[in-house]
Design a protein around this motif. Structure first.
Motif, PDB file in Angstrom:
ATOM      1  N   VAL A 139     -30.871 -66.283  14.197  1.00 41.38           N
ATOM      2  CA  VAL A 139     -29.992 -66.627  14.980  1.00 41.38           C
ATOM      3  C   VAL A 139     -30.576 -64.727  15.643  1.00 41.38           C
ATOM      4  CG1 VAL A 139     -28.074 -66.068  15.733  1.00 41.38           C
ATOM      5  CG2 VAL A 139     -28.629 -67.957  13.530  1.00 41.38           C
ATOM      6  N   ALA A 140     -30.505 -63.852  15.045  1.00 40.40           N
ATOM      7  CA  ALA A 140     -30.684 -62.686  15.817  1.00 40.40           C
ATOM      8  C   ALA A 140     -31.167 -62.343  16.935  1.00 40.40           C
ATOM      9  CB  ALA A 140     -31.046 -61.434  14.521  1.00 40.40           C
ATOM     10  N   ALA A 141     -32.580 -62.801  16.816  1.00 39.75           N
ATOM     11  CA  ALA A 141     -33.612 -62.235  17.849  1.00 39.75           C
ATOM     12  C   ALA A 141     -33.188 -63.273  19.202  1.00 39.75           C
ATOM     13  CB  ALA A 141     -35.251 -62.757  18.037  1.00 39.75           C
ATOM     14  N   VAL A 142     -32.732 -64.492  19.070  1.00 40.02           N
ATOM     15  CA  VAL A 142     -32.807 -65.400  19.636  1.00 40.02           C
ATOM     16  C   VAL A 142     -31.124 -65.081  20.592  1.00 40.02           C
ATOM     17  CG1 VAL A 142     -32.219 -67.653  20.504  1.00 40.02           C
ATOM     18  CG2 VAL A 142     -33.414 -67.214  19.047  1.00 40.02           C
ATOM     19  N   LEU A 143     -29.894 -64.308  19.678  1.00 44.07           N
ATOM     20  CA  LEU A 143     -28.780 -64.790  20.584  1.00 44.07           C
ATOM     21  C   LEU A 143     -28.756 -62.904  21.630  1.00 44.07           C
ATOM     22  CD1 LEU A 143     -25.873 -64.470  20.604  1.00 44.07           C
ATOM     23  CD2 LEU A 143     -25.880 -63.277  18.531  1.00 44.07           C
ATOM     24  N   HIS A 144     -29.863 -61.811  20.494  1.00 48.43           N
ATOM     25  CA  HIS A 144     -30.051 -60.411  21.231  1.00 48.43           C
ATOM     26  C   HIS A 144     -31.120 -61.195  22.902  1.00 48.43           C
ATOM     27  CE1 HIS A 144     -32.402 -56.993  23.038  1.00 48.43           C
ATOM     28  NE2 HIS A 144     -31.241 -56.724  22.571  1.00 48.43           N
ATOM     29  N   ALA A 192     -30.087 -63.763  24.587  1.00 47.27           N
ATOM     30  CA  ALA A 192     -29.563 -64.545  25.246  1.00 47.27           C
ATOM     31  C   ALA A 192     -28.217 -63.966  25.672  1.00 47.27           C
ATOM     32  CB  ALA A 192     -28.862 -65.828  24.806  1.00 47.27           C
ATOM     33  N   GLU A 193     -28.046 -62.538  24.828  1.00 46.53           N
ATOM     34  CA  GLU A 193     -26.539 -61.764  25.689  1.00 46.53           C
ATOM     35  C   GLU A 193     -27.106 -60.379  26.540  1.00 46.53           C
ATOM     36  OE1 GLU A 193     -24.936 -61.244  21.254  1.00 46.53           O
ATOM     37  OE2 GLU A 193     -26.336 -60.000  22.191  1.00 46.53           O
ATOM     38  N   GLU A 194     -26.659 -61.027  27.972  1.00 44.84           N
ATOM     39  CA  GLU A 194     -26.659 -60.139  29.137  1.00 44.84           C
ATOM     40  C   GLU A 194     -26.084 -58.864  28.526  1.00 44.84           C
ATOM     41  OE1 GLU A 194     -25.176 -58.062  33.150  1.00 44.84           O
ATOM     42  OE2 GLU A 194     -23.880 -59.116  31.211  1.00 44.84           O
ATOM     43  N   ARG A 195     -25.087 -58.908  28.283  1.00 49.36           N
ATOM     44  CA  ARG A 195     -24.008 -57.720  27.550  1.00 49.36           C
ATOM     45  C   ARG A 195     -24.121 -58.015  26.328  1.00 49.36           C
ATOM     46  NH1 ARG A 195     -18.506 -57.075  29.719  1.00 49.36           N
ATOM     47  NH2 ARG A 195     -18.320 -58.971  31.571  1.00 49.36           N
ATOM     48  N   PRO A 196     -23.287 -56.185  26.031  1.00 52.56           N
ATOM     49  CA  PRO A 196     -22.644 -56.811  24.418  1.00 52.56           C
ATOM     50  C   PRO A 196     -20.947 -57.887  23.912  1.00 52.56           C
ATOM     51  CG  PRO A 196     -23.706 -54.439  24.898  1.00 52.56           C
ATOM     52  CD  PRO A 196     -23.519 -55.613  25.893  1.00 52.56           C
ATOM     53  N   PRO A 197     -20.706 -58.308  23.183  1.00 54.35           N
ATOM     54  CA  PRO A 197     -19.694 -59.239  23.706  1.00 54.35           C
ATOM     55  C   PRO A 197     -18.455 -58.945  23.472  1.00 54.35           C
ATOM     56  CG  PRO A 197     -21.106 -59.732  21.102  1.00 54.35           C
ATOM     57  CD  PRO A 197     -21.669 -58.673  22.041  1.00 54.35           C
ATOM     58  N   GLN A 198     -17.405 -59.425  23.489  1.00 60.03           N
ATOM     59  CA  GLN A 198     -16.602 -58.332  23.744  1.00 60.03           C
ATOM     60  C   GLN A 198     -14.997 -60.069  22.674  1.00 60.03           C
ATOM     61  OE1 GLN A 198     -13.646 -60.163  26.964  1.00 60.03           O
ATOM     62  NE2 GLN A 198     -12.375 -58.486  26.738  1.00 60.03           N
ATOM     63  N   THR A 199     -15.344 -58.794  22.258  1.00 60.60           N
ATOM     64  CA  THR A 199     -13.704 -59.269  20.338  1.00 60.60           C
ATOM     65  C   THR A 199     -12.210 -59.162  20.320  1.00 60.60           C
ATOM     66  OG1 THR A 199     -15.674 -58.767  18.690  1.00 60.60           O
ATOM     67  CG2 THR A 199     -13.350 -59.241  17.818  1.00 60.60           C
ATOM     68  N   LEU A 200     -11.483 -59.653  20.735  1.00 63.10           N
ATOM     69  CA  LEU A 200     -10.387 -59.725  20.664  1.00 63.10           C
ATOM     70  C   LEU A 200      -9.691 -60.317  19.290  1.00 63.10           C
ATOM     71  CD1 LEU A 200      -8.926 -62.153  23.738  1.00 63.10           C
ATOM     72  CD2 LEU A 200     -10.311 -59.642  24.188  1.00 63.10           C
ATOM     73  N   ARG A 201      -9.036 -58.547  18.713  1.00 65.01           N
ATOM     74  CA  ARG A 201      -8.808 -59.111  17.352  1.00 65.01           C
ATOM     75  C   ARG A 201      -7.145 -59.571  17.360  1.00 65.01           C
ATOM     76  NH1 ARG A 201      -9.167 -54.889  13.656  1.00 65.01           N
ATOM     77  NH2 ARG A 201      -8.705 -53.373  14.484  1.00 65.01           N
ATOM     78  N   LEU A 202      -6.725 -60.851  16.847  1.00 60.35           N
ATOM     79  CA  LEU A 202      -5.455 -60.540  17.240  1.00 60.35           C
ATOM     80  C   LEU A 202      -4.936 -61.267  15.620  1.00 60.35           C
ATOM     81  CD1 LEU A 202      -6.349 -63.957  20.394  1.00 60.35           C
ATOM     82  CD2 LEU A 202      -5.603 -61.726  20.170  1.00 60.35           C
ATOM     83  N   ASP A 203      -3.342 -60.820  16.583  1.00 59.32           N
ATOM     84  CA  ASP A 203      -2.308 -60.924  15.294  1.00 59.32           C
ATOM     85  C   ASP A 203      -0.975 -62.276  15.370  1.00 59.32           C
ATOM     86  OD1 ASP A 203      -3.005 -59.021  13.071  1.00 59.32           O
ATOM     87  OD2 ASP A 203      -2.408 -57.237  15.132  1.00 59.32           O
ATOM     88  N   PRO A 204      -1.269 -63.047  14.964  1.00 66.90           N
ATOM     89  CA  PRO A 204      -0.355 -64.836  15.285  1.00 66.90           C
ATOM     90  C   PRO A 204       0.925 -63.926  15.713  1.00 66.90           C
ATOM     91  CG  PRO A 204      -2.053 -64.724  13.938  1.00 66.90           C
ATOM     92  CD  PRO A 204      -1.779 -63.372  13.501  1.00 66.90           C
ATOM     93  N   THR A 205       1.644 -64.457  16.164  1.00 63.43           N
ATOM     94  CA  THR A 205       3.259 -63.756  16.252  1.00 63.43           C
ATOM     95  C   THR A 205       4.570 -64.959  15.593  1.00 63.43           C
ATOM     96  OG1 THR A 205       4.275 -66.222  17.905  1.00 63.43           O
ATOM     97  CG2 THR A 205       3.188 -64.319  19.484  1.00 63.43           C
ATOM     98  N   PRO A 206       5.185 -64.723  15.138  1.00 59.29           N
ATOM     99  CA  PRO A 206       6.002 -65.437  14.134  1.00 59.29           C
ATOM    100  C   PRO A 206       5.834 -67.246  14.308  1.00 59.29           C
ATOM    101  CG  PRO A 206       7.210 -64.251  14.518  1.00 59.29           C
ATOM    102  CD  PRO A 206       5.914 -64.186  15.675  1.00 59.29           C
TER     103      PRO A 206
END
Length: 274
Positions: A248-253, A255-269
């Motif tokens: 995975v690692a080499a192929v992913l690197h 393919a990526e134009e720039r580092p990925p964005q990660t959204l850390r999300l907390d569910p509402t009730p």
């Protein structure tokens, strides 16, 4: 532009072409029809300061069943874990015709007309929207059990994260297949709960009153866990595994134009996906 959320749809009107049926929810678990997530909007909102709790309460109380009764699916809604001014939600549709019909029905309809004066002043920017389709068969959102019945209180938490991979090429040039065939098995082998992966739809926005981003070179994948720390630990195991390093690692690197964005999300009730 009249208002912030629905643009020109702010004018009063009757429901146009109201759709039948209600959506079923979102995470893996039930055997109900999952076709209502063939088209997905990933909507990231910036709110004015100090109103997010009020916006969450309004959304959970007024904008969930009211949209699902018109055939749309509220897959999940979230506070951003890292930014107190951000609210993210995911809305699904069976196809583009259903999207157009459902959005017209909602934004011309009585619930939005009755609540837009409360919602719109809380929005600073609501144009950060991706219009997506499943990256591969089996990678769309599956149905979920019923959500909490009301907007009060704090439901049991959990965490959802979205990783947006920004690519040199459109994902249909090989990356979507690579994600399905190599990345997903490597992630799941390490205990990462991959719940969906989506790529840009690549079709014109058929409801231009709600803008969408024209990004075409990305893939967004969705995971969940008991907490963000638990997700981080599982991702670290995956990325440190022999399988990841060898396949995975080499192929992913590359393919990526720039580092990925990660959204850390907390569910509402009342978020169905948690």
């Amino acid at each position: 532009m009249i208002g912030k959320w629905a643009g020109a749809m702010m004018m009063a009107g009757t429901v146009i072409g109201a759709m039948t049926g209600a959506a079923a929810g979102t995470a893996r678990g039930q055997t109900a029809d999952a076709d209502d997530a063939q088209i997905v909007e990933l909507r990231q909102y910036r709110l004015v300061p100090d109103v997010r709790d009020d916006f969450v309460a309004l959304f959970d109380a007024k904008f969930v069943e009211s949209q699902e009764r018109l055939g749309m699916r509220i897959i999940g809604q979230y506070r951003d874990h890292d930014d107190a001014a951000r609210f993210t939600w995911i809305r699904g549709f069976r196809d583009m015709a259903a999207r157009e019909q459902g959005l017209k029905a909602f934004y011309f309809g009585p619930v939005w007309q009755a609540n837009r004066a409360a919602a719109n002043p809380m929005l600073d920017d609501n144009d950060n929207v991706l219009l997506l389709k499943p990256a591969a068969p089996g990678l769309g959102f599956a149905p979920a059990k019923a959500r909490a019945p009301d907007a009060g209180g704090d439901a049991a938490g959990g965490a959802v994260e979205v990783v947006i991979e920004y690519l040199w090429k459109t994902p249909d040039a090989g990356f979507a297949a690579f994600f399905a065939d190599e990345m997903t098995p490597a992630l799941e082998a390490a205990g990462v709960d991959v719940i969906a992966a989506y790529v840009p739809l690549g079709e014109p926005n058929n409801f231009p009153q709600l803008p969408v981003r024209d990004d075409r070179k990305l893939l967004a994948w969705f995971v969940r866990g008991d907490s963000h720390d638990a997700i981080a630990a599982a991702l670290a195991r995956a990325r440190g595994s022999d399988r990841w390093q060898s396949r995975v690692a080499a192929v992913l690197h590359d393919a990526e134009e720039r580092p990925p964005q990660t959204l850390r999300l907390d569910p509402t009730p009342r978020s169905a996906l948690r």
